[in-house]
Design a protein around this motif. Structure first.
Motif, PDB file in Angstrom:
ATOM      1  N   PRO A 262       0.832  -1.219   0.000  1.00 52.13           N
ATOM      2  CA  PRO A 262       0.000   0.000   0.000  1.00 52.13           C
ATOM      3  C   PRO A 262       0.860   1.260   0.000  1.00 52.13           C
ATOM      4  CG  PRO A 262       0.074  -0.930   2.203  1.00 52.13           C
ATOM      5  CD  PRO A 262       0.857  -1.862   1.331  1.00 52.13           C
ATOM      6  N   HIS A 264       0.179   4.059  -1.069  1.00 49.68           N
ATOM      7  CA  HIS A 264      -0.591   5.280  -0.777  1.00 49.68           C
ATOM      8  C   HIS A 264      -0.745   5.481   0.730  1.00 49.68           C
ATOM      9  CE1 HIS A 264      -3.408   1.904  -0.803  1.00 49.68           C
ATOM     10  NE2 HIS A 264      -4.190   2.617  -0.009  1.00 49.68           N
ATOM     11  N   VAL A 265      -0.433   4.442   1.513  1.00 48.75           N
ATOM     12  CA  VAL A 265      -0.538   4.538   2.968  1.00 48.75           C
ATOM     13  C   VAL A 265       0.836   4.593   3.616  1.00 48.75           C
ATOM     14  CG1 VAL A 265      -1.402   3.407   5.064  1.00 48.75           C
ATOM     15  CG2 VAL A 265      -2.749   3.338   2.946  1.00 48.75           C
ATOM     16  N   LEU A 266       1.761   3.759   3.132  1.00 45.59           N
ATOM     17  CA  LEU A 266       3.108   3.690   3.691  1.00 45.59           C
ATOM     18  C   LEU A 266       4.110   4.255   2.702  1.00 45.59           C
ATOM     19  CD1 LEU A 266       2.997   0.044   5.137  1.00 45.59           C
ATOM     20  CD2 LEU A 266       2.694   2.183   6.396  1.00 45.59           C
ATOM     21  N   ASN A 272       9.907  -0.256   5.377  1.00 51.15           N
ATOM     22  CA  ASN A 272       8.459  -0.470   5.342  1.00 51.15           C
ATOM     23  C   ASN A 272       8.091  -1.686   4.512  1.00 51.15           C
ATOM     24  OD1 ASN A 272       7.910   1.715   6.988  1.00 51.15           O
ATOM     25  ND2 ASN A 272       7.517   3.117   5.295  1.00 51.15           N
ATOM     26  N   TRP A 276       6.290  -4.868   6.157  1.00 52.86           N
ATOM     27  CA  TRP A 276       4.993  -5.258   5.601  1.00 52.86           C
ATOM     28  C   TRP A 276       5.015  -6.719   5.140  1.00 52.86           C
ATOM     29  CZ3 TRP A 276       4.327  -6.465   0.307  1.00 52.86           C
ATOM     30  CH2 TRP A 276       3.002  -6.649  -0.097  1.00 52.86           C
TER      31      TRP A 276
END
Length: 541
Positions: A262, A264-266, A272, A276
């Motif tokens: 994601p 757009h989030v991370l 990250n 994830w």
């Protein structure tokens, strides 16, 4: 009190006045004693011998730079000038450092043209390495990939394991050039992460180095390297898993929905991506590497619930691992709840497109379970999967209507085939050709040598009985693998025979219910016996 002291001193003085020779002797004796003590203390010799100057630890012919004086600056210089480097910190007196020396030399002779091997004496008190580092154990192995590192290796210090880990550091990303390579990557039992990048830009596409670093981050956190990272560069290959935008990171999962990172989030950073991937990875089979004769790590895993521990011989450098694949297939069947071996793998229409993957035929020779007692014959069917219509599990007796009487009657000498394409038939994607053989015929003296893929009724039922067992009960069984060559002592403590070779052993443990089952050693670690053992003992756990 003072009066008594004065009287005593006066008596002593009177005695000395009467005997002056005694007074002089006492004075001389006291002075001699004081001088002797002073001289002895000033000339005290050192009771601790100074440490001998360190000597070379590795043999002169080994392709290892041995910095036995602890020259840390020189080690850093060699490391920064190399693409991939290994730093081996040792103590010359340490038995483990001495025993691991030969293993490191063996690996260095194979990979000297790709890796810079540097050994540093980090025990000598005058060396810079000892002054700047405070290691609690020896040896310590650090790997560096260009500027990234250190990646500490905590696995078994054997040549095969160390070499495997170094090769993972050399190539942390697996190149996936075609759909065949994609299928091979996704069908593996270990978790996999794919990144799609178009190499039209120079020198690298945006995000590629970040993805590369995330693979190295995963190796740093997990020395076993069970998380695999791959790179797709072809738009057609990326389309097979619905990746359209370059720079997308995709995690394939067998039994849950596959995920994309994601962004757009991370933030798209290596930390990250690695975090994830580790949080959302899906476990089928886990490797355990306990240390010594007792292991808290093993205890922690056993406390999670019922566990199937499988000890088998393992060569990290072998091109294929058939025994591991057998166990992984049982684990797949155990977790399969919707009737498919690899749920969510790929849509059939993708493989049916022109130019799609051409796969090798998947056929099994099946002996039907119904024997004819009068004629002493039985029917044999060659069952093949029609690959052109999409990927399906390899055929087994349980998936067919061959159990019924259609093919259980005596057949003529010629082969009879059945092609069923009806959507209501279980043979939508299969073709079966059957013939009759006599049980005592000369051509069937050794039935298994002629028909190596024959499955009897018991093995077929074992294969189907395990399928979806996790979802049919309210209990969960965790699968664990251990290298029998390294951890056979644990197997003996868990019930393996004392005189057994280190070829294979399986046991089910449930600490909470105090349940302990052991697989019959004579059956061996094969799919059918392991499947039946799993089904039977799952009822008790």
């Amino acid at each position: 009190m003072l009066l008594r002291l004065r009287v005593s001193l006066r008596q002593v003085v009177n005695q000395m006045a009467r005997r002056p020779a005694l007074l002089c002797g006492a004075i001389v004796l006291s002075c001699s004693l004081i001088l002797a003590i002073t001289f002895t203390c000033s000339e005290t010799k050192q009771v601790v011998l100074p440490a001998q100057p360190p000597a070379r630890f590795f043999s002169p012919g080994a392709p290892v730079v041995d910095l036995y004086l602890g020259q840390l600056d020189e080690a850093e210089s060699l490391r920064s000038a190399s693409e991939v480097s290994l730093l081996y910190f040792y103590a010359p007196w340490c038995g483990q450092s001495i025993s691991a020396r030969g293993e490191i030399e063996q690996v260095a002779r194979k990979l000297a043209d790709q890796v810079q091997f540097v050994a540093v004496n980090c025990w000598w008190n005058q060396g810079k390495c000892r002054k700047q580092n405070n290691f609690y154990h020896y040896p310590v192995i650090y790997l560096y990939h260009r500027r990234f590192g250190p990646i500490e290796y905590n696995g078994p210090i054997t040549a095969a394991y160390v070499e495997k880990f170094i090769r993972r550091v050399i190539t942390p990303l697996q190149y996936v050039p075609s759909r065949a390579g994609l299928q091979d990557f996704l069908s593996h039992y270990e978790p996999g992460v794919l990144g799609y990048f178009e190499f039209n830009a120079s020198p690298q596409p945006p995000g590629y180095l970040t993805f590369l670093t995330s693979a190295l981050q995963a190796l740093r956190r997990d020395f076993q390297g069970v998380m695999r990272f791959g790179v797709i560069t072809s738009k057609q290959v990326a389309k097979a898993i619905s990746l359209d935008a370059p720079g997308t990171v995709y995690m394939h999962r067998h039994f849950n929905t596959s995920l994309t990172f994601p962004s757009h989030v991370l933030n798209f950073t290596s930390e990250n991506i690695c975090r994830w991937a580790l949080e959302h990875r899906e476990w089928l089979v886990r490797w355990l590497r306990p240390h010594g004769g007792k292991s808290r790590a093993l205890e922690q895993e056993l406390r999670k619930g019922a566990a199937l521990l499988i000890f088998l011989p393992f060569d990290p450098m072998a091109p294929s691992q058939p025994l591991v694949e057998e166990v992984a297939e049982i684990a797949v069947q155990y977790h399969s709840c919707n009737g498919s071996s690899w749920p969510g793998f790929m849509e059939p229409e993708v493989w049916g497109e022109p130019g799609s993957l051409s796969r090798a035929p998947c056929c099994n020779t099946l002996a039907l379970p119904h024997w004819l007692s009068v004629s002493r014959t039985h029917n044999v069917c060659e069952l093949c999967l029609d690959q052109a219509l999409g990927p399906r599990p390899c055929p087994s007796l349980d998936s067919l209507y061959l159990r019924e009487d259609f093919f259980t009657q005596p057949l003529s000498g010629k082969v009879q085939c059945s092609h069923v394409l009806s959507s209501s038939s279980p043979l939508d994607y299969y073709t079966a050709c059957c013939w009759s053989l006599s049980k005592g015929s000369s051509t069937q003296q050794d039935r298994r040598s002629v028909l190596p893929h024959i499955e009897d009724r018991g093995s077929a039922s074992a294969h189907s009985a395990v399928k979806g067992l996790k979802c049919r009960t309210n209990k969960t069984l965790n699968f664990y693998l251990l290298d029998s060559g390294l951890h056979w002592e644990f197997a003996r403590r868990l019930g393996a025979p004392e005189n057994a070779s280190m070829m294979g052993f399986a046991t089910v443990l449930n600490l909470q219910d105090e349940v302990h089952h052991v697989l019959n050693q004579e059956q061996g670690i094969v799919r059918n016996t392991l499947g039946m053992f799993h089904k039977t003992q799952h009822r008790g756990t």
